[in-house]
Write a protein that holds these residues in place. Structure first.
Motif, PDB file in Angstrom:
ATOM      1  N   MET A   1       0.861  -1.172   0.000  1.00 12.00           N
ATOM      2  CA  MET A   1       0.000   0.000   0.000  1.00 12.00           C
ATOM      3  C   MET A   1       0.894   1.217   0.000  1.00 12.00           C
ATOM      4  N   SER A   2       0.648   2.030  -0.859  1.00 12.40           N
ATOM      5  CA  SER A   2       1.508   3.209  -1.004  1.00 12.40           C
ATOM      6  C   SER A   2       0.866   4.406  -0.320  1.00 12.40           C
ATOM      7  N   LEU A   3       1.822   5.215   0.420  1.00 11.13           N
ATOM      8  CA  LEU A   3       1.341   6.410   1.135  1.00 11.13           C
ATOM      9  C   LEU A   3       1.361   7.587   0.196  1.00 11.13           C
ATOM     10  N   PRO A   4       0.576   8.586   0.557  1.00  9.47           N
ATOM     11  CA  PRO A   4       0.625   9.798  -0.268  1.00  9.47           C
ATOM     12  C   PRO A   4       1.968  10.472  -0.108  1.00  9.47           C
ATOM     13  N   VAL A   5       2.230  11.377  -1.031  1.00 11.51           N
ATOM     14  CA  VAL A   5       3.526  12.058  -1.041  1.00 11.51           C
ATOM     15  C   VAL A   5       3.664  12.947   0.172  1.00 11.51           C
ATOM     16  N   THR A   6       2.615  13.602   0.549  1.00 14.69           N
ATOM     17  CA  THR A   6       2.679  14.505   1.724  1.00 14.69           C
ATOM     18  C   THR A   6       2.937  13.731   2.989  1.00 14.69           C
ATOM     19  N   SER A   7       2.301  12.641   3.165  1.00 16.07           N
ATOM     20  CA  SER A   7       2.503  11.831   4.376  1.00 16.07           C
ATOM     21  C   SER A   7       3.925  11.311   4.419  1.00 16.07           C
ATOM     22  N   ARG A   8       4.424  10.887   3.249  1.00 14.81           N
ATOM     23  CA  ARG A   8       5.787  10.381   3.263  1.00 14.81           C
ATOM     24  C   ARG A   8       6.794  11.471   3.599  1.00 14.81           C
ATOM     25  N   SER A   9       6.564  12.689   3.148  1.00 13.32           N
ATOM     26  CA  SER A   9       7.500  13.784   3.456  1.00 13.32           C
ATOM     27  C   SER A   9       7.488  14.122   4.941  1.00 13.32           C
ATOM     28  N   PHE A  10       6.332  14.139   5.562  1.00  9.53           N
ATOM     29  CA  PHE A  10       6.263  14.400   7.006  1.00  9.53           C
ATOM     30  C   PHE A  10       6.923  13.309   7.801  1.00  9.53           C
ATOM     31  N   LEU A  11       6.786  12.076   7.363  1.00  7.99           N
ATOM     32  CA  LEU A  11       7.401  10.963   8.064  1.00  7.99           C
ATOM     33  C   LEU A  11       8.912  11.016   7.956  1.00  7.99           C
ATOM     34  N   LEU A  12       9.400  11.347   6.799  1.00  6.76           N
ATOM     35  CA  LEU A  12      10.853  11.474   6.637  1.00  6.76           C
ATOM     36  C   LEU A  12      11.417  12.619   7.490  1.00  6.76           C
ATOM     37  N   LEU A  13      10.671  13.727   7.538  1.00 10.59           N
ATOM     38  CA  LEU A  13      11.133  14.876   8.347  1.00 10.59           C
ATOM     39  C   LEU A  13      11.174  14.521   9.837  1.00 10.59           C
ATOM     40  N   HIS A  14      10.187  13.773  10.279  1.00 10.66           N
ATOM     41  CA  HIS A  14      10.141  13.383  11.680  1.00 10.66           C
ATOM     42  C   HIS A  14      11.282  12.440  12.019  1.00 10.66           C
ATOM     43  N   LEU A  15      11.563  11.470  11.146  1.00 11.91           N
ATOM     44  CA  LEU A  15      12.664  10.544  11.392  1.00 11.91           C
ATOM     45  C   LEU A  15      14.001  11.270  11.372  1.00 11.91           C
ATOM     46  N   GLN A  16      14.123  12.261  10.480  1.00  8.27           N
ATOM     47  CA  GLN A  16      15.372  13.019  10.404  1.00  8.27           C
ATOM     48  C   GLN A  16      15.627  13.794  11.697  1.00  8.27           C
ATOM     49  N   ARG A  17      14.561  14.409  12.239  1.00 12.99           N
ATOM     50  CA  ARG A  17      14.712  15.171  13.486  1.00 12.99           C
ATOM     51  C   ARG A  17      15.106  14.264  14.663  1.00 12.99           C
ATOM     52  N   ARG A  18      14.488  13.082  14.709  1.00 16.03           N
ATOM     53  CA  ARG A  18      14.819  12.171  15.805  1.00 16.03           C
ATOM     54  C   ARG A  18      16.244  11.677  15.685  1.00 16.03           C
ATOM     55  N   TRP A  19      16.652  11.391  14.441  1.00  8.46           N
ATOM     56  CA  TRP A  19      18.032  10.931  14.250  1.00  8.46           C
ATOM     57  C   TRP A  19      19.031  12.004  14.638  1.00  8.46           C
ATOM     58  N   MET A  20      18.749  13.294  14.300  1.00  9.20           N
ATOM     59  CA  MET A  20      19.637  14.387  14.679  1.00  9.20           C
ATOM     60  C   MET A  20      19.698  14.549  16.205  1.00  9.20           C
ATOM     61  N   GLY A  21      18.584  14.330  16.815  1.00  9.49           N
ATOM     62  CA  GLY A  21      18.575  14.421  18.276  1.00  9.49           C
ATOM     63  C   GLY A  21      19.428  13.358  18.922  1.00  9.49           C
ATOM     64  N   TYR A  22      19.339  12.141  18.409  1.00  6.36           N
ATOM     65  CA  TYR A  22      20.176  11.064  18.953  1.00  6.36           C
ATOM     66  C   TYR A  22      21.651  11.348  18.734  1.00  6.36           C
ATOM     67  N   VAL A  23      21.959  11.909  17.532  1.00  6.11           N
ATOM     68  CA  VAL A  23      23.374  12.204  17.246  1.00  6.11           C
ATOM     69  C   VAL A  23      23.907  13.262  18.208  1.00  6.11           C
ATOM     70  N   ILE A  24      23.173  14.334  18.436  1.00 10.08           N
ATOM     71  CA  ILE A  24      23.629  15.418  19.352  1.00 10.08           C
ATOM     72  C   ILE A  24      23.753  14.915  20.783  1.00 10.08           C
ATOM     73  N   GLN A  25      22.810  14.069  21.213  1.00  7.34           N
ATOM     74  CA  GLN A  25      22.875  13.549  22.587  1.00  7.34           C
ATOM     75  C   GLN A  25      24.055  12.625  22.779  1.00  7.34           C
ATOM     76  N   SER A  26      24.396  11.865  21.703  1.00  7.72           N
ATOM     77  CA  SER A  26      25.553  10.980  21.819  1.00  7.72           C
ATOM     78  C   SER A  26      26.853  11.760  21.852  1.00  7.72           C
ATOM     79  N   ILE A  27      26.901  12.909  21.138  1.00  8.43           N
ATOM     80  CA  ILE A  27      28.127  13.723  21.126  1.00  8.43           C
ATOM     81  C   ILE A  27      28.243  14.528  22.414  1.00  8.43           C
TER      82      ILE A  27
END
Length: 438
Positions: A1-27
């Motif tokens: 099942m394929s997601l809409p383009v808008t939903s996929r962009s929001f999901l990618l942005l959310h994952l990117q923010r969480r990943w950046m947070g983990y990187v800063i906390q580890s440093i």
């Protein structure tokens, strides 16, 4: 099942923010928690301080707190008051000590001029000497009410070459009037006045008056004190007028063998009274109902024999003590029924020890004491002690002296011989009679 383009962009942005947070906390693991820890520590300290201040508060009401504060202030004021009083007393004692030292030095100087040793010694007794022929200048006047008495030797005429002051060797002068009333058998003395007395003006002067009578006895020169008076003390005056009047009963037969002795004394409340001089008048010069004005120079004081006392002495060199035994005393017939007691003073190296007293005895012509007293004495090479035996009347205020006897190395010949025998007879009592003088 394929997601809409808008939903996929929001999901990618959310994952990117969480990943950046983990990187800063580890440093930078503590970069975010440090400010939080500081704030938490500050809050903890503030809460602990508030708890501590709350625990320091007293569990009392305001009334109790104010009461405790008032009591504390009152105790502080009391302590300050006590401190101020102690400081004032200390200053007064310091001033009194200076004044006493000043008076004592003057008293020692006067006593040295009159034959006394020093301040710490008891009054030393002089041997009885014969009455010197004093050239009295007398004037007989008719007794009358309100008539003044004149004395030629006391006139205000002076030598122009003199400066008006007394000579260094002058002891002063004494003026008084005597009147014998035969119809009343009374002797009256009035107009007592002295001037040109030596010494400074800060002390007082007084006159000791004794009426003496000769008593037939085996003791040569025995006298009986018939009456004794003392004038008031006049302070800070070089020419005191005492203003005293003395009256005593005297029979005609007693007038011929009676002598009036007036002794001028320098009174000082900080030390003993010092004798300045005396005047003696034989009452045989008196005529009935006629006044006799006397104006005479003060002479050196002498002592009169009023009895004798039997004293025994024993030296105990091992225990460094001296035993004084008071055995008997002979006096003239008493004039009163009051009892008498003896006081023993011992002075070694010019330092007087604590005196001792005997038990009261009845005043009879022969007084039996039979008492012994122990005193400390220095080592034998320094034996230079003086024993003074004084007999007083009980209950008299001021105390009345009956007589004194002195035993010592530097005393009269009889007293010195007694002391020499005691030194030669170690641990053996030596008894001897000694004259009572007054």
């Amino acid at each position: 099942m394929s997601l809409p383009v808008t939903s996929r962009s929001f999901l990618l942005l959310h994952l990117q923010r969480r990943w950046m947070g983990y990187v800063i906390q580890s440093i930078y693991p503590s970069s975010c928690t440090w400010p939080c820890n500081k704030e938490e520590q500050g809050m903890t300290e503030d809460s602990s301080i508030s708890l501590t201040l709350h625990s320091l508060q007293l569990p009392f009401s305001n009334t109790w707190k104010y009461g405790i504060l008032a009591i504390a202030i009152l105790l502080l004021l009391v302590a300050l008051t006590i401190l101020a009083c102690q400081v004032c007393q200390l200053q007064k004692r310091h001033r009194a000590r200076k004044k006493k030292k000043y008076h004592s030095e003057d008293s020692v100087r006067i006593k040295a001029e009159n034959g006394f040793w020093g301040k710490k010694m008891p009054p030393l007794l002089l041997d009885t000497s014969k009455l010197s022929n004093v050239d009295f200048k007398m004037t007989e006047l008719r007794a009358g009410p309100g008539e003044p008495h004149s004395c030629p030797s006391c006139s205000t005429t002076e030598d122009p070459s003199s400066d008006g002051g007394p000579l260094p060797s002058s002891r002063g002068k004494l003026k008084f009037s005597l009147l014998y009333r035969r119809e009343r058998c009374e002797l009256l003395m009035s107009g007592l006045e002295a001037w040109e007395l030596p010494g400074r003006g800060h002390t007082g002067s007084a006159v000791q008056v004794r009426l003496l009578q000769e008593v037939p006895s085996r003791i040569p020169g025995l006298q009986c004190v018939v009456q004794e008076w003392r004038s008031q003390v006049v302070k800070s005056c070089s020419r005191p007028a005492f203003g005293d009047h003395f009256v005593c009963s005297l029979q005609d037969a007693e007038v011929e063998k009676s002598t009036l002795k007036l002794e001028v004394q320098r009174f000082d409340k900080y030390s003993r009274s010092a004798a300045l001089g005396e005047v003696r008048v034989a009452l045989r010069e008196l005529k009935a109902s006629q006044s006799l004005a006397v104006c005479a120079e003060l002479q050196k004081t002498t002592k009169d024999i009023v009895g004798e006392v039997l004293v025994s002495l024993k030296c105990l060199p091992i225990s460094q003590r001296i035993e004084v035994g008071l055995l008997k005393a002979k006096t003239t017939p008493p004039r009163s029924t009051a009892d008498v007691y003896a006081r023993i003073d011992v002075s070694c190296r010019r330092h007087r020890q604590k005196h001792q007293k005997s038990r009261p005895r009845a005043h009879t012509p022969l007084i039996i004491f039979n008492e012994t007293f122990l005193f400390h004495m220095p080592e034998p090479p320094a034996w230079d002690c003086t024993v003074l035996v004084s007999i007083y009347q009980v209950g008299s205020d001021p105390r009345q002296l009956i007589g004194q006897a002195t035993v010592g190395k530097s005393r009269a010949r009889e007293a010195s011989d007694h002391w020499d025998l005691v030194k030669k007879s170690i641990q053996q009592p030596i008894a001897k009679w000694h004259p009572l003088l007054v």
